[in-house]
Structures are given as structure tokens and as C-alpha cells.
Design a protein around this motif. Structure first.
Motif, PDB file in Angstrom:
ATOM      1  N   PRO A  25       0.842  -1.227  -0.262  1.00 19.51           N
ATOM      2  CA  PRO A  25      -0.001  -0.131   0.123  1.00 19.51           C
ATOM      3  C   PRO A  25       0.869   1.327   0.088  1.00 19.51           C
ATOM      4  O   PRO A  25       0.521   2.101  -0.784  1.00 19.51           O
ATOM      5  N   ALA A  26       1.971   1.374   0.735  1.00 20.49           N
ATOM      6  CA  ALA A  26       2.692   2.552   0.750  1.00 20.49           C
ATOM      7  C   ALA A  26       3.514   2.818  -0.596  1.00 20.49           C
ATOM      8  O   ALA A  26       3.859   3.774  -0.838  1.00 20.49           O
ATOM      9  N   ALA A  27       3.510   1.840  -1.591  1.00 17.40           N
ATOM     10  CA  ALA A  27       4.038   2.237  -2.859  1.00 17.40           C
ATOM     11  C   ALA A  27       3.035   2.370  -3.881  1.00 17.40           C
ATOM     12  O   ALA A  27       3.402   2.849  -5.152  1.00 17.40           O
ATOM     13  N   LEU A  28       1.848   2.147  -3.784  1.00 15.87           N
ATOM     14  CA  LEU A  28       0.999   2.380  -4.651  1.00 15.87           C
ATOM     15  C   LEU A  28       0.659   3.738  -5.044  1.00 15.87           C
ATOM     16  O   LEU A  28       0.793   4.538  -4.208  1.00 15.87           O
TER      17      LEU A  28
END
Length: 91
Positions: free
Chosen positions: A82-85
């Protein structure tokens, strides 16, 4: 590569996973001579052609022929994080 090595036939045998684009017909590995694939091996079979060396790849993944090395490894590795989406790939 020396001339003698170019003639050596090597069976890259029984990889844990392989992709050759042949609908899994080559789960038994590849037979190579020099830098050329000369035979795809069906799972549970041996090469039809004679070979000089057998290399056990049962704990390796075999991805032959990286001709076009353009890739999306970064996106593949982070697509479920999620942090990289929806982030820039590089700042």
C-alpha cells in the motif's frame, strides 16, 4: 568462451520453475550447446540428444533467453504494498 566449451552439451535439469512460452512442455529443463538451446525436455524425461554435463536446477528458477531485458521488476515487487501504490518509480 573457448571453442571446446562451445561444443559442450549441458542439460539444465528439472528446474523448480521455468518459462519458455511452451505451455509447460519443458518442465524437465533445457539442453544447451554453447549459448544455444537445442532441446526442451518434458517433465520426467531425459534429453533425446546426448549430453556431456547435467546441472540439477531443482532449487532454481530458469528464465532462458532474456533478449529484451526491459522489465517492470520494481512494479512487480511493490504492487501489493500500500505505501508504494500510485507513487513515482524514482523521485
Amino acid at each position: 568462451m573457448s571453442q571446446s566449451n562451445a561444443r559442450t552439451r549441458t542439460w539444465l535439469a528439472n528446474p523448480a520453475a521455468i518459462y519458455t512460452g511452451t505451455d509447460q512442455q519443458s518442465q524437465g529443463g533445457l539442453l544447451i550447446e554453447g549459448n544455444q538451446i537445442i532441446e526442451l525436455i518434458v517433465a520426467g524425461q531425459q534429453p533425446d540428444s546426448p549430453y556431456d554435463l547435467k546441472v540439477d536446477l531443482s532449487d532454481r528458477v530458469l528464465i532462458p533467453g532474456l533478449i529484451n531485458t526491459h522489465h517492470h521488476f520494481y512494479q512487480t515487487l511493490t504492487r501489493a504494498l500500500p505505501a508504494a501504490l500510485n507513487k513515482e518509480l524514482f523521485p
